[in-house]
Design an enzyme around this catalytic site. Structure first.
Site, PDB file in Angstrom:
ATOM      1  CG  PHE A 127      -2.019   0.962   1.162  1.00 43.74           C
ATOM      2  CD1 PHE A 127      -3.190   0.649   0.483  1.00 43.74           C
ATOM      3  CD2 PHE A 127      -1.906   2.213   1.737  1.00 43.74           C
ATOM      4  CE1 PHE A 127      -4.221   1.564   0.399  1.00 43.74           C
ATOM      5  CE2 PHE A 127      -2.939   3.135   1.656  1.00 43.74           C
ATOM      6  CZ  PHE A 127      -4.104   2.815   0.980  1.00 43.74           C
ATOM      7  CG  ASP A 147      -0.659  -2.176   6.942  1.00 40.41           C
ATOM      8  OD1 ASP A 147      -1.794  -2.417   7.397  1.00 40.41           O
ATOM      9  OD2 ASP A 147      -0.436  -1.264   6.117  1.00 40.41           O
ATOM     10  CE1 TYR A 174      -9.827   2.710   6.439  1.00 40.86           C
ATOM     11  CE2 TYR A 174      -9.234   4.125   8.294  1.00 40.86           C
ATOM     12  CZ  TYR A 174      -8.923   3.552   7.072  1.00 40.86           C
ATOM     13  OH  TYR A 174      -7.712   3.823   6.484  1.00 40.86           O
ATOM     14  CE  LYS A 175      -8.338  -0.863   4.959  1.00 45.20           C
ATOM     15  NZ  LYS A 175      -8.693  -0.152   3.734  1.00 45.20           N
ATOM     16  NE  ARG A 219      -9.862  -3.224  -3.022  1.00 42.37           N
ATOM     17  CZ  ARG A 219      -9.360  -2.582  -1.974  1.00 42.37           C
ATOM     18  NH1 ARG A 219      -8.263  -3.051  -1.380  1.00 42.37           N
ATOM     19  NH2 ARG A 219      -9.943  -1.509  -1.493  1.00 42.37           N
TER      20      ARG A 219
HETATM   21  C1  LIG Z   1      -2.919  -1.785   3.884  1.00 43.71           C
HETATM   22  C2  LIG Z   1      -3.151  -0.348   4.241  1.00 43.71           C
HETATM   23  N1  LIG Z   1      -2.189   0.332   4.878  1.00 43.71           N
HETATM   24  C3  LIG Z   1      -2.330   1.631   5.194  1.00 43.71           C
HETATM   25  C4  LIG Z   1      -3.476   2.317   4.868  1.00 43.71           C
HETATM   26  C5  LIG Z   1      -3.587   3.777   5.204  1.00 43.71           C
HETATM   27  O1  LIG Z   1      -4.582   3.980   6.147  1.00 43.71           O
HETATM   28  P1  LIG Z   1      -4.800   5.391   6.885  1.00 43.71           P
HETATM   29  O2  LIG Z   1      -5.417   6.310   5.892  1.00 43.71           O
HETATM   30  O3  LIG Z   1      -5.783   5.025   7.977  1.00 43.71           O
HETATM   31  O4  LIG Z   1      -3.501   5.877   7.399  1.00 43.71           O
HETATM   32  C6  LIG Z   1      -4.524   1.643   4.223  1.00 43.71           C
HETATM   33  C7  LIG Z   1      -5.773   2.351   3.857  1.00 43.71           C
HETATM   34  O5  LIG Z   1      -6.683   1.841   3.276  1.00 43.71           O
HETATM   35  C8  LIG Z   1      -4.345   0.272   3.890  1.00 43.71           C
HETATM   36  O6  LIG Z   1      -5.292  -0.401   3.238  1.00 43.71           O
END
Ligand SMILES: Cc1ncc(COP(=O)(O)O)c(C=O)c1O
Length: 429
Positions: free
Chosen positions: A130, A211, A236-237, A389
């Protein structure tokens, strides 16, 4: 397991007998849409809604007294929610705290756990990571006088979808200080073997962090048993705590003696925080990695949402998630949709041990297919270059929803309606 040949009736039959039918009633499931994007933003439950209204009411009636007199007291809410999440991730109650955001927690943890020394300066990630993690790690390396070009090692993918665990382990050379991996890859939905990679890192003297944004609330974790050093995630997911709700972090208790590199007063020993001393006295738990005052209104939904997980249990959530994603994959395969004229491909591993909670349906016109599905009120999301997805969520997606989604995938090609959509993704995809 029901199959394509059994038709929609079989899916409806399964939904009728399903224990989860009652759980679904607790969510605001849109009546006129099929929501397949709970891996990006989970739906609102009545439990979460009530918890927010309760927090607002307490603010209204208690004002500042809410810090100690609210139920639960706001002052301890991050720790309290951490305690409730601990079972889900196989941690002791003081190893988890609800605080910050995913990327903020990454910064707080990596600043502490990335300790470049002599030749050991590298951080291993993967090329399918990500982007936010990559930006943050590059900055962390630069802040320590390193060079991201040299010190950030991206394990290559052999197929553009997945990362081979052998390749991650092969990248663990003597000059590596930290490995940071996603539990589930955000695009393909591949689940990595957290225990294997963590142990391989430890055998080589490397700290290993995770993560878990795409696995929390979808998959059971056993962080303590696996020896994970640290982890972080958003709520939030799959945990349905609302847009931008507060995130969470885990620190293995063997690290409680470490000094957080980005301290703030919210990580102070709670009994003495209001002494207002300039001398740092950390909480001595994962709570020490908190920085700022907890956003009570953004944490409140989790109070309600976790009630549902407490009742259902993460193992049953995982079991049903696998049944739903199995069904989705089978419908695409048995329905002949991997062949002409559909030409879909499944980018997610079929093996349960390697599959997260969503299915990556690939198509060369993915952005247009995604838009066409949305115009039919089937809500997926699109990740470039070609991934639609689809996340059937255990708590509120029915088998009939999965059937209808796959029919929509078929129809948008049969009717050619995808061609009328723009091939440019939306600002938020
Ligand atoms: C795997 C992963 N890492 C990091 C993030 C970043 O999240 P945030 O905006 O809460 O920092 C996300 C956001 O969807 C994510 O899916």
């Amino acid at each position: 397991m029901i199959s394509y040949a059994d038709g929609r009736d079989a899916a409806e039959e399964l939904d009728r007998d399903d224990l989860f039918a009652q759980v679904r009633e607790r969510f605001y499931v849109p009546a006129d849409a099929i929501y397949m994007d709970g891996n990006s933003l989970g739906l609102l439950s009545r439990d979460a809604e009530q918890a927010v209204l309760h927090a607002l009411d307490e603010w209204k009636t208690l004002g500042i007294e809410g810090w100690l007199n609210a139920d639960p007291p706001w002052f301890y809410l991050g720790e309290e929610l951490g305690k409730r999440l601990a079972g889900m991730v196989g941690a002791t109650p003081d190893e988890v705290v609800v605080t910050g955001g995913t990327t903020v927690n990454l910064h707080a943890l990596v600043a502490t756990f990335y300790q470049p020394e002599g030749e050991r300066r590298k951080i291993v990630i993967n090329e399918l990571d990500f982007p936010s993690d990559v930006y943050a790690l590059e900055a962390q390396i630069s802040a320590r006088g390193g060079e991201p070009e040299r010190d950030l090692v991206k394990v290559r993918s052999n197929d553009g979808r997945t990362i081979a665990e052998e390749d991650i382990i092969a990248a663990m050379s003597d000059d590596v200080a930290l490995v940071l991996m996603p539990s589930v890859l955000y695009r393909s939905g591949q689940l990595l073997d957290i225990e294997r990679i963590t142990q391989a890192g430890h055998e080589r003297g490397i700290v290993v962090g995770w993560d878990c944004a795409h696995s929390i609330g979808s998959i059971p974790h056993r962080f303590d048993d696996w020896g994970v050093d640290f982890a972080f995630w958003c709520n939030y997911k799959y945990l349905n705590a609302g847009p931008g709700s507060v995130g969470a972090l885990y620190v293995n208790r063997t690290h409680f003696d470490k000094q957080p590199a980005l301290p703030g007063w919210w990580g102070y020993d709670k009994d003495r925080q209001f002494d207002m001393s300039h001398e740092w006295q950390g909480a001595g738990t994962a709570g020490a990695w908190q920085i700022s005052t907890l956003s009570i209104l953004s944490a409140a939904p989790l109070v309600g949402s976790l009630r549902i997980f407490d009742e259902v249990g993460i193992d049953r959530v995982r079991e049903r998630s696998l049944a739903l994603t199995d069904y989705l994959i089978e419908l695409v395969r048995e329905g002949g949709m991997l062949d002409d004229p559909y030409n879909y491909a499944i980018g997610t591993p079929f093996d349960h041990a390697r599959r997260g909670g969503h299915v990556a349906v690939e198509h060369e016109n993915g952005a247009q297919i995604n838009a066409a599905l949305k115009s039919r009120s089937v809500i997926p999301d699109f990740r470039p270059p070609n991934v639609v997805r689809l996340a059937p969520i255990s708590l509120y997606t029915s088998f009939a929803d999965v059937w209808d989604t796959v029919q929509a995938l078929r129809d948008v090609i049969d009717t050619g309606e995808f061609r009328r959509q723009s091939d440019r993704r939306g600002v938020v995809a």
